[in-house]
Motif scaffolding. Structure first.
Motif, PDB file in Angstrom:
ATOM      1  N   ASN A   1      27.338   6.059  25.549  1.00 55.99           N
ATOM      2  CA  ASN A   1      28.592   5.654  26.026  1.00 55.99           C
ATOM      3  C   ASN A   1      29.958   5.773  25.545  1.00 55.99           C
ATOM      4  O   ASN A   1      31.022   5.575  26.064  1.00 55.99           O
ATOM      5  CB  ASN A   1      28.421   4.229  26.426  1.00 55.99           C
ATOM      6  CG  ASN A   1      27.187   3.864  27.398  1.00 55.99           C
ATOM      7  OD1 ASN A   1      26.813   4.470  28.228  1.00 55.99           O
ATOM      8  ND2 ASN A   1      26.575   2.455  27.076  1.00 55.99           N
ATOM      9  N   CYS A   2      29.967   6.381  24.365  1.00 52.87           N
ATOM     10  CA  CYS A   2      31.155   6.672  23.504  1.00 52.87           C
ATOM     11  C   CYS A   2      31.838   7.755  24.043  1.00 52.87           C
ATOM     12  O   CYS A   2      31.903   8.926  23.249  1.00 52.87           O
ATOM     13  CB  CYS A   2      30.907   6.681  22.061  1.00 52.87           C
ATOM     14  SG  CYS A   2      30.125   5.053  21.545  1.00 52.87           S
ATOM     15  N   THR A   3      32.429   7.824  25.102  1.00 55.04           N
ATOM     16  CA  THR A   3      32.901   9.074  25.770  1.00 55.04           C
ATOM     17  C   THR A   3      34.340   9.332  25.311  1.00 55.04           C
ATOM     18  O   THR A   3      34.973  10.423  25.851  1.00 55.04           O
ATOM     19  CB  THR A   3      32.837   8.908  27.170  1.00 55.04           C
ATOM     20  OG1 THR A   3      33.601   7.527  27.718  1.00 55.04           O
ATOM     21  CG2 THR A   3      31.312   8.816  27.916  1.00 55.04           C
ATOM     22  N   SER A   4      34.959   8.452  24.531  1.00 54.42           N
ATOM     23  CA  SER A   4      36.144   8.788  24.230  1.00 54.42           C
ATOM     24  C   SER A   4      36.294   9.153  22.508  1.00 54.42           C
ATOM     25  O   SER A   4      37.395   8.781  21.776  1.00 54.42           O
ATOM     26  CB  SER A   4      37.251   7.618  24.410  1.00 54.42           C
ATOM     27  OG  SER A   4      37.177   7.348  25.843  1.00 54.42           O
TER      28      SER A   4
ATOM     29  N   LYS B   1      38.132   0.219  18.372  1.00 60.07           N
ATOM     30  CA  LYS B   1      38.693   1.659  18.331  1.00 60.07           C
ATOM     31  C   LYS B   1      38.194   2.470  17.112  1.00 60.07           C
ATOM     32  O   LYS B   1      37.856   3.573  17.246  1.00 60.07           O
ATOM     33  CB  LYS B   1      39.990   1.963  18.481  1.00 60.07           C
ATOM     34  CG  LYS B   1      40.731   1.401  19.939  1.00 60.07           C
ATOM     35  CD  LYS B   1      42.318   1.750  19.824  1.00 60.07           C
ATOM     36  CE  LYS B   1      42.949   1.068  20.955  1.00 60.07           C
ATOM     37  NZ  LYS B   1      44.447   1.192  20.974  1.00 60.07           N
TER      38      LYS B   1
ATOM     39  N   GLY C   1      31.168   1.223  23.863  1.00 57.25           N
ATOM     40  CA  GLY C   1      31.450   2.115  24.810  1.00 57.25           C
ATOM     41  C   GLY C   1      32.735   3.079  24.863  1.00 57.25           C
ATOM     42  O   GLY C   1      32.920   3.677  23.628  1.00 57.25           O
ATOM     43  N   SER C   2      33.452   3.171  25.870  1.00 56.76           N
ATOM     44  CA  SER C   2      34.528   4.260  25.729  1.00 56.76           C
ATOM     45  C   SER C   2      35.665   4.058  24.719  1.00 56.76           C
ATOM     46  O   SER C   2      36.449   4.745  24.734  1.00 56.76           O
ATOM     47  CB  SER C   2      34.959   4.592  27.248  1.00 56.76           C
ATOM     48  OG  SER C   2      35.407   3.167  27.679  1.00 56.76           O
ATOM     49  N   SER C   3      35.696   2.766  24.269  1.00 50.58           N
ATOM     50  CA  SER C   3      37.074   2.361  23.440  1.00 50.58           C
ATOM     51  C   SER C   3      36.854   2.888  22.052  1.00 50.58           C
ATOM     52  O   SER C   3      37.916   3.183  21.363  1.00 50.58           O
ATOM     53  CB  SER C   3      37.127   0.812  23.539  1.00 50.58           C
ATOM     54  OG  SER C   3      35.892   0.218  22.719  1.00 50.58           O
TER      55      SER C   3
ATOM     56  N   SER D   1      28.555  15.657  26.696  1.00 53.40           N
ATOM     57  CA  SER D   1      29.622  14.724  26.836  1.00 53.40           C
ATOM     58  C   SER D   1      30.844  15.440  27.509  1.00 53.40           C
ATOM     59  O   SER D   1      31.039  16.518  27.128  1.00 53.40           O
ATOM     60  CB  SER D   1      29.729  14.199  25.434  1.00 53.40           C
ATOM     61  OG  SER D   1      30.622  13.426  25.438  1.00 53.40           O
TER      62      SER D   1
ATOM     63  N   MET E   1      33.753  14.539  26.642  1.00 55.31           N
ATOM     64  CA  MET E   1      34.948  14.552  25.547  1.00 55.31           C
ATOM     65  C   MET E   1      34.491  15.668  24.631  1.00 55.31           C
ATOM     66  O   MET E   1      33.733  16.373  24.718  1.00 55.31           O
ATOM     67  CB  MET E   1      34.828  13.243  24.816  1.00 55.31           C
ATOM     68  CG  MET E   1      33.789  12.932  24.033  1.00 55.31           C
ATOM     69  SD  MET E   1      33.433  13.775  22.558  1.00 55.31           S
ATOM     70  CE  MET E   1      31.906  13.388  22.064  1.00 55.31           C
TER      71      MET E   1
ATOM     72  N   LYS F   1      36.782   5.386  19.148  1.00 47.25           N
ATOM     73  CA  LYS F   1      37.476   6.834  18.672  1.00 47.25           C
ATOM     74  C   LYS F   1      37.043   7.242  17.578  1.00 47.25           C
ATOM     75  O   LYS F   1      36.970   8.428  17.199  1.00 47.25           O
ATOM     76  CB  LYS F   1      39.108   6.692  18.744  1.00 47.25           C
ATOM     77  CG  LYS F   1      39.441   6.287  20.354  1.00 47.25           C
ATOM     78  CD  LYS F   1      41.236   6.324  20.075  1.00 47.25           C
ATOM     79  CE  LYS F   1      41.795   6.326  21.843  1.00 47.25           C
ATOM     80  NZ  LYS F   1      41.249   7.295  22.878  1.00 47.25           N
TER      81      LYS F   1
ATOM     82  N   LYS G   1      36.596  -4.623  21.914  1.00 46.43           N
ATOM     83  CA  LYS G   1      36.958  -3.096  22.281  1.00 46.43           C
ATOM     84  C   LYS G   1      37.394  -2.286  21.016  1.00 46.43           C
ATOM     85  O   LYS G   1      38.493  -1.786  20.948  1.00 46.43           O
ATOM     86  CB  LYS G   1      37.670  -3.143  23.523  1.00 46.43           C
ATOM     87  CG  LYS G   1      37.289  -3.820  24.625  1.00 46.43           C
ATOM     88  CD  LYS G   1      36.029  -3.511  25.063  1.00 46.43           C
ATOM     89  CE  LYS G   1      35.494  -4.147  26.375  1.00 46.43           C
ATOM     90  NZ  LYS G   1      34.241  -3.652  26.782  1.00 46.43           N
TER      91      LYS G   1
END
Length: 552
Positions: A212-215, A159, A185-187, A243, A245, A189, A157
């Protein structure tokens, strides 16, 4: 060196003499720290010519290093700058695959086989958060495929995924990695893909993989060639706007972005990024800046810092940017960097910029001026700081030091006589709001800001409390007396007008008494001066008589 299984290291680890199995005392000390769980050893770098903690020599240095890394609970960061092919490298990799503590791994200057074996080992490191892949690796298609498989698996996951300077990625490599990005994905940053030979097709593939990279907070794409990537930049803009974010940092420095490309990018970047870096895109002209300016002027703009260094702005460009500042409520920093060649900012450009910060044509225009930007960076020739005109510098410092009072201060500074006519349509409902506004504006008379000399401060308004009170009463009096007769027919209107008449009469009476007192004091002062003159003349006569009697 013959291959040794993990069980060999496990059986001998407790009793082995580390100085006998390593090629240097320094290496032995590192292994000792790893075996003993020394909490001070949290970062290990090896294989480089300079700054390496652990130097690979003869014998089984790497095998033992891999084993103790796999057993360590303290080591969190590992940078691998060298990995030999064959059994020695294999033993090290097997140890890495057993680590339960490493959260950051950096890889550089490895062969395709070495790179691929390390990436395969990472499939068991579920705690891994940061992966750095330097530009010195010799990675082939199978290596990138292995990285894609790792990312797709979702085991790590991550970052931060840092692929800085990998100019061999290109459009094809980006197409391979795109599927892997979906797996993170979302992990995720931070995504770093600067200097990776990505063009339009690669950018399209990248955006497809960011679904899927929403963060995501940081996207670094500097030094890629986007000169013909209007479609890709438009796709990036669409992704940003759709998105959930807000991207903190978008780096597009030195990407050869054209006016058309900036047009495609501007809306999404302005609306969904906190800091936008476009440094070095010298192909952007005033046409492109106008597209950017329109997006900045939008109420939905979220950009706080804008870097346009090395873009030939000039007077026309600054005028265009100034138009975007009007009404903008987010931008606090604008960096124009160096002025090169015949590109100059003259009084024409400064006037437009000053008007954006404080339009004095009306009270409402002043209120709608820009009140947020406080950092403006511009250099002239030889990197000398170009200081904006004094009024602009004053506005910028006011924005920075007293953001809650900016609009009120500017109105009081530039409109000493407030024309109340535009507010007649509000009728008497306006008066309580006006009184409340003046009460909120009262602190402006005591505010100070730094002058050009950082050790000196000056008042924002050169106005006493008495002058401010007189300004308030004058404005209220003009409003009440200027009301249409049909409004003044109401009982409340007449009462209010009478109240202000009475208050103003009281103020006038107080002023009259104060003037009379001042006149009386002046008369007394003049009388005292006359008396002192007479005494002085008398004393002078006495002194002269004494001098004559003694023959002086």
């Amino acid at each position: 060196m013959e291959h040794r299984e993990y069980n060999y290291y496990e059986a001998n680890a407790a009793d082995v003499n580390l100085e006998e199995i390593t090629s240097s005392a320094k290496n032995a000390k590192i292994l000792q720290q790893l075996r003993d769980g020394d909490p001070t050893l949290r970062y290990l770098y090896f294989g480089g010519a300079f700054g390496s903690n652990f130097n690979i020599g003869e014998g089984d240095d790497l095998g033992w290093l891999g084993y103790f890394i796999g057993r360590s609970s303290c080591l969190t960061r590992l940078f691998i700058n060298y990995l030999p092919d064959g059994e020695e490298g294999r033993a090290f990799v097997e140890g890495i695959a057993r680590s339960q503590s490493i959260q950051y791994i950096g890889i550089d200057n490895l062969s395709n086989d070495g790179f691929t074996s390390i990436i395969r080992a990472l499939h068991s490191l579920s705690q891994l958060e940061e992966l750095y892949i330097g530009g010195g690796n010799n990675v082939g298609p199978d290596g990138w495929s292995e990285l894609r498989i790792l990312l797709e698996s979702g085991v790590c996951k991550l970052k931060q995924l840092l692929l800085k300077g990998n100019n061999y990625i290109g459009n094809e490599g980006m197409d391979v990695l795109s599927n892997g990005l979906r797996g993170i994905g979302s992990s995720l940053k931070v995504l770093h893909l600067s200097d990776s030979s990505i063009g339009n097709e690669g950018l399209l593939a990248l955006v497809d993989g960011l679904t899927n990279c929403t963060s995501l907070e940081t996207l670094q794409l500097s030094r890629n060639d986007f000169s013909s990537a209007a479609a890709g930049l438009g796709s990036l803009s669409d992704w940003l706007q759709n998105s959930p974010m807000i991207l903190k940092y978008l780096f597009l420095d030195n990407c050869r972005i054209s006016d058309e490309g900036l047009h495609a990018l501007a809306e999404g970047a302005a609306n969904q990024c906190r800091e936008l870096y476009l440094k070095g895109n010298e192909t952007i002209t005033t046409v492109g800046l106008r597209y950017l300016s329109d997006s900045i002027r939008s109420d939905s703009c979220r950009v706080e810092s804008l870097d346009l260094e090395c873009i030939p702005v000039g007077d026309e460009g600054l005028e265009v940017l100034a138009q975007g500042l009007v009404g903008n409520q987010s931008l606090t920093s604008l960096d124009l960097g160096d002025l090169h060649g015949d590109v100059l900012i003259t009084s024409t450009g400064w006037l437009a910029f000053s008007k954006a910060l404080c339009d004095t044509s009306s009270v409402n225009s002043t209120y709608l001026s820009n009140h947020t930007i406080f950092r403006f960076c511009l250099f002239g020739g030889d990197d000398e700081v170009t200081i904006p005109p004094r009024d602009i510098s004053r506005y910028l410092r006011l924005h920075e030091e007293h953001p809650q009072h900016v609009a009120k201060c500017k109105i009081l500074m530039k409109h000493p006589h407030l024309d109340m006519t535009p507010f007649f349509e509000w009728k008497l409902k306006f008066l309580p709001m006006a009184v409340a506004w003046f009460e909120r504006a009262m602190p402006c008379t005591a505010l100070t800001i730094h002058d050009h000399d950082p050790d000196l401060r000056r008042r924002v308004l050169d106005e006493s409390d008495e002058s401010f009170e007189s300004r308030v009463l004058t404005a209220m009096f003009e409003f009440v007396r200027g009301m249409p007769m049909e409004v003044m027919k109401s009982r409340s209107g007449l009462a209010l007008a009478a109240a202000y008449d009475k208050k103003i009469a009281m103020i006038e009476e107080v002023n009259k008494i104060a003037l009379e007192q001042r006149d009386r004091k002046n008369v007394q002062f003049e009388e005292e001066i006359t008396r002192l003159k007479i005494e002085n003349e008398s004393l002078s006569g006495i002194v002269q008589s004494v001098r004559n009697s003694v023959g002086v």
